[in-house]
Design an enzyme around this catalytic site. Structure first.
Site, PDB file in Angstrom:
ATOM      1  N   GLU A 141      11.394  -4.452   5.494  1.00 28.92           N
ATOM      2  CA  GLU A 141      10.394  -3.777   6.325  1.00 28.92           C
ATOM      3  C   GLU A 141      10.716  -3.860   7.821  1.00 28.92           C
ATOM      4  O   GLU A 141       9.884  -3.509   8.651  1.00 28.92           O
ATOM      5  CB  GLU A 141       9.002  -4.366   6.063  1.00 28.92           C
ATOM      6  CG  GLU A 141       8.514  -4.199   4.636  1.00 28.92           C
ATOM      7  CD  GLU A 141       8.152  -2.770   4.273  1.00 28.92           C
ATOM      8  OE1 GLU A 141       8.519  -1.826   5.004  1.00 28.92           O
ATOM      9  OE2 GLU A 141       7.482  -2.588   3.251  1.00 28.92           O
ATOM     10  N   TYR A 189       0.810  -1.224   0.000  1.00 27.47           N
ATOM     11  CA  TYR A 189       0.000   0.000   0.000  1.00 27.47           C
ATOM     12  C   TYR A 189       0.839   1.269   0.000  1.00 27.47           C
ATOM     13  O   TYR A 189       0.292   2.366  -0.063  1.00 27.47           O
ATOM     14  CB  TYR A 189      -0.900   0.013   1.247  1.00 27.47           C
ATOM     15  CG  TYR A 189      -0.109  -0.111   2.532  1.00 27.47           C
ATOM     16  CD1 TYR A 189       0.463   1.017   3.124  1.00 27.47           C
ATOM     17  CD2 TYR A 189       0.116  -1.352   3.113  1.00 27.47           C
ATOM     18  CE1 TYR A 189       1.231   0.896   4.270  1.00 27.47           C
ATOM     19  CE2 TYR A 189       0.873  -1.473   4.263  1.00 27.47           C
ATOM     20  CZ  TYR A 189       1.425  -0.348   4.831  1.00 27.47           C
ATOM     21  OH  TYR A 189       2.191  -0.457   5.957  1.00 27.47           O
ATOM     22  N   GLY A 190       2.157   1.159   0.068  1.00 29.64           N
ATOM     23  CA  GLY A 190       2.990   2.349   0.241  1.00 29.64           C
ATOM     24  C   GLY A 190       4.088   2.494  -0.785  1.00 29.64           C
ATOM     25  O   GLY A 190       3.835   2.439  -1.986  1.00 29.64           O
TER      26      GLY A 190
END
Length: 153
Positions: free
Chosen positions: A82, A7-8
């Protein structure tokens, strides 16, 4: 192969998408655009204006992103990229696939949902939940919060 919802900054056209295209990290194949079945707060926070999906299912908005099929090597790379589990946690959520109907189609396609991994944040400063919630992320979007890439930090 596992499905991952992004989503980023890893989406197409975003600053970190290049790492998905690097075969040294494994395999990642775009499958579809998607939207979380449940709402979540997507906020932009911290000194580097990072997009964070806060693990508060049921609050926020249904977040748009992209679904990728990744192999085990890419999944391990993404965990490291991440900072999972220190910063992000990899959890499962349901995503509605968003497909445009074929030109001239009489009926819209039936929405399909899939279970995907997502990198979200379970622990965060309390004030982050009060930040504006977004339904999608673009590093140069109207929010005016320019993302600071890792190589500039």
């Amino acid at each position: 192969m596992a499905l991952v919802f992004l989503y980023g900054t890893l989406k197409r056209g975003q600053p970190n998408h290049r790492v998905l295209r690097d075969s040294a990290h494994g395999s990642a194949a775009f499958r579809a655009r998607g939207r979380t079945l449940d709402p979540y707060p997507l906020v932009i926070a911290g000194e580097h204006n990072i997009p964070w999906l806060l693990h508060l299912p049921g609050s926020g908005r249904r977040v748009e992103g992209e679904v990728y099929a990744v192999d085990e090597r890419m999944l391990r790379f993404l965990d490291d990229f991440e900072s999972c589990p220190a910063l992000y946690q990899r959890t499962a959520l349901r995503v509605q696939l968003l497909e445009e109907g074929a030109p001239g189609a009489e009926e819209p396609p039936v929405p399909t949902t899939v279970q995907c991994f997502v990198y979200s944040r379970a622990t965060f400063p309390p004030e982050w939940a009060q930040l504006p919630h977004h339904d999608s992320y673009d590093s140069e979007g109207p929010h005016g919060l320019r993302y600071n890439p890792r190589e500039n930090r």
